[in-house]
Design an enzyme around this catalytic site. Structure first.
Site, PDB file in Angstrom:
ATOM      1  N   LYS A   1       0.832  -1.208   0.000  1.00 49.94           N
ATOM      2  CA  LYS A   1       0.000   0.000   0.000  1.00 49.94           C
ATOM      3  C   LYS A   1       0.864   1.254   0.000  1.00 49.94           C
ATOM      4  CE  LYS A   1      -3.426   2.543   2.713  1.00 49.94           C
ATOM      5  NZ  LYS A   1      -4.449   2.475   3.784  1.00 49.94           N
TER       6      LYS A   1
ATOM      7  N   HIS B   1      -5.430 -30.890 -33.154  1.00 50.13           N
ATOM      8  CA  HIS B   1      -6.427 -29.865 -32.822  1.00 50.13           C
ATOM      9  C   HIS B   1      -7.400 -30.355 -31.757  1.00 50.13           C
ATOM     10  CE1 HIS B   1      -4.619 -27.808 -36.117  1.00 50.13           C
ATOM     11  NE2 HIS B   1      -5.134 -28.612 -37.039  1.00 50.13           N
TER      12      HIS B   1
END
Length: 515
Positions: free
Chosen positions: A137, A279
């Protein structure tokens, strides 16, 4: 005043070398806690224990160490606000310039087979995430390092610029937040798994760390990267690439489809098996007496489609199979292992990506699919087939050999894009109709591909037959046994056709659509 670093890490990789650099090169003071402090002291480095710095001992068996205003005040102070600096001075708090924290090994703990809930709970870090979040932070005023891989970059920043740049601090803050995000996801997922439920959880979190940037996605204009879920490498992230070019996006998609198919045939009691894919669809699958036989039969099932394909094997690659693999162009080969002689043979095709994955059965329990505004989650289609639950619905009963063949065909059909039809014989695929818009079209492709070999063969369908037309065309081609899920309002028509034509028909009661 010397700069101050707080070091508290579980993963101590490179810790001593890094600490020595910041102390000797840049005159940092170090405060540290627990095992980290001991490691640094044993290395002869000057360290102030957190308990000495705060004046408050570690308590609750170490559950509370760094949760103190002198720690978090030093982390969160904004150096550009006079009132923050006044608070530090009034409370004898030193501003902290560097926070080096990584967290308790929660994921490694829950991966142990005998771990208890109590064990797991004690590996939930509290102080670490609090420091990480606080430091991230306040990245405008200090640096947070959450991974040993960041140490060299930090030292380079100091050596070249005197202090870390804003961009570096922001990048490290982002990494810190992702670290706590993944950590919390792992905890929440584990606790969710401890609750018996027939439904998926109300929250489902996914967070990953990039393993590798890929050249592109399905097409060159698409960006792509490979991510690992969790801190511990698993699945394809833990696979060993023995040789070959870098893996592509399409390679990984195809490899995962290959893994799922070959997982159907894993086990010491299972014969050698091979699958060849293109595929994501299988173009040949076979079970044989030897691995070489299984591979050659799978390849020859559709040698045209197999060119440039993906091969998955359920046994370590041996020399004869390696020799056969080098006779054609393949993209990837994956197996549980690879014998030394086979490795040497495979180097003749150095561009072929050869991977070993010790547990090819280790797949995700859920599958995800992205849609606009969200994603879909479903449990994996990993149902173990139980032939005792199948219903033989025709007058003609299957022989034990036919039942074994029907199971093989059904296992393969499960991994073919729907609508799917698979024709097999002698536990080898002969014809596969994949991804068609109607079942009649899929059956036509599979039967035509199998050709004259259909005589005495078996046919599997991933969904029910809405009409009896496919049953009749299968029988006309020579098919003698059919396995399908059933469930159509016209099942009786298909069953009647099978009885008329002397074809065995078995209903599984389970559908295996693959979209």
């Amino acid at each position: 005043m010397a700069r101050l670093a707080l070091l508290s890490v579980s993963d101590k990789t490179g810790l001593v070398e890094f600490a020595r650099s910041i102390v000797e090169e840049f005159q940092f003071d170090i405060i540290s806690s627990g095992g980290t402090a001991k490691v640094l002291q044993d290395a002869g480095l000057p360290v102030t224990k957190v308990s000495d710095y705060t004046g408050f001992p570690e308590i609750l068996g170490g559950r509370v160490k760094t949760l103190h205003p002198r720690v978090h005040g030093g982390i969160l102070a904004r150096r550009n606000l006079p009132e923050d600096l006044q608070d530090l001075e009034a409370n004898d708090v030193r501003p902290i310039d560097l926070v080096v924290v990584n967290l308790y090994p929660f994921e490694a703990t829950i991966a142990q087979p005998d771990v208890t809930l109590a064990d797991a709970v004690e590996k939930i870090d509290i102080g670490g995430p609090a420091m990480l979040r606080a430091a991230a932070k306040n990245f405008q005023h200090l640096t947070v390092l959450s991974n040993p891989a960041q140490y060299d970059g930090y030292l380079t920043e100091l050596r070249e610029k005197g202090e870390p740049s804003f961009e570096f601090r922001r990048h490290c803050a982002k990494a810190g937040f992702w670290h706590t995000c993944q950590y919390d996801r792992a905890i929440a997922t584990y606790l969710e798994s401890q609750t018996e439920s027939e439904t998926l959880p109300e929250q489902f979190g996914v967070a990953g760390s990039q393993i590798q940037a890929l050249r592109y996605g399905e097409n060159p204009h698409q960006k792509a990267a490979w991510y690992q879920i969790g801190q511990t490498a698993s699945g394809w992230g833990a696979a060993e690439k023995l040789q070959g070019k870098e893996l592509s996006y399409n390679n990984l998609v195809d490899l995962e489809a290959a893994r799922r198919i070959i997982a159907e045939f894993l086990g010491d009691d299972k014969p050698p098996a091979a699958a060849v894919l293109k595929h994501t669809n299988p173009c040949g699958v076979s079970v044989g007496d030897t691995l070489l036989q299984a591979y050659e039969d799978a390849f020859n099932a559709d040698s045209v489609s197999a060119f440039g394909g993906i091969v998955a094997l359920n046994r370590p690659i041996d020399a004869p199979t390696a020799t056969a693999l080098t006779k054609t162009f393949l993209e990837c080969v994956v197996a549980p292992g690879c014998e030394d002689e086979a490795k040497e043979i495979l180097t003749k095709k150095s561009k072929v990506r050869v991977l070993t994955m010790s547990d090819l059965n280790l797949g995700s329990r859920e599958t995800l699919k992205a849609i606009a505004g969200g994603f879909l989650v479903q449990t994996a289609d990993d149902l173990v087939e139980d032939t005792t639950q199948w219903k033989i619905v025709t007058e003609k009963q299957p022989t034990p050999e036919q039942l074994e063949e029907l199971l093989f065909a059904w296992k393969v059909c499960k991994h073919v894009k729907s609508n799917a039809i698979v024709v097999t014989k002698n536990r080898t695929t002969l014809g596969i109709g994949a991804g068609q818009m109607n079942r009649v079209g899929a059956a036509k492709i599979a039967l035509e591909q199998a050709g004259e070999h259909c005589q005495g063969a078996t046919l599997a369908s991933d969904g029910f037959f809405p009409f009896d037309d496919s049953v009749r065309s299968a029988a006309a081609a020579g098919i003698t046994a059919i396995v399908q899920p059933g469930g159509s309002i016209r099942d009786k028509d298909s069953i009647a056709a099978a009885n008329e034509l002397g074809v065995v028909m078995v209903l599984t009661g389970v559908r295996h659509f693959l979209h």
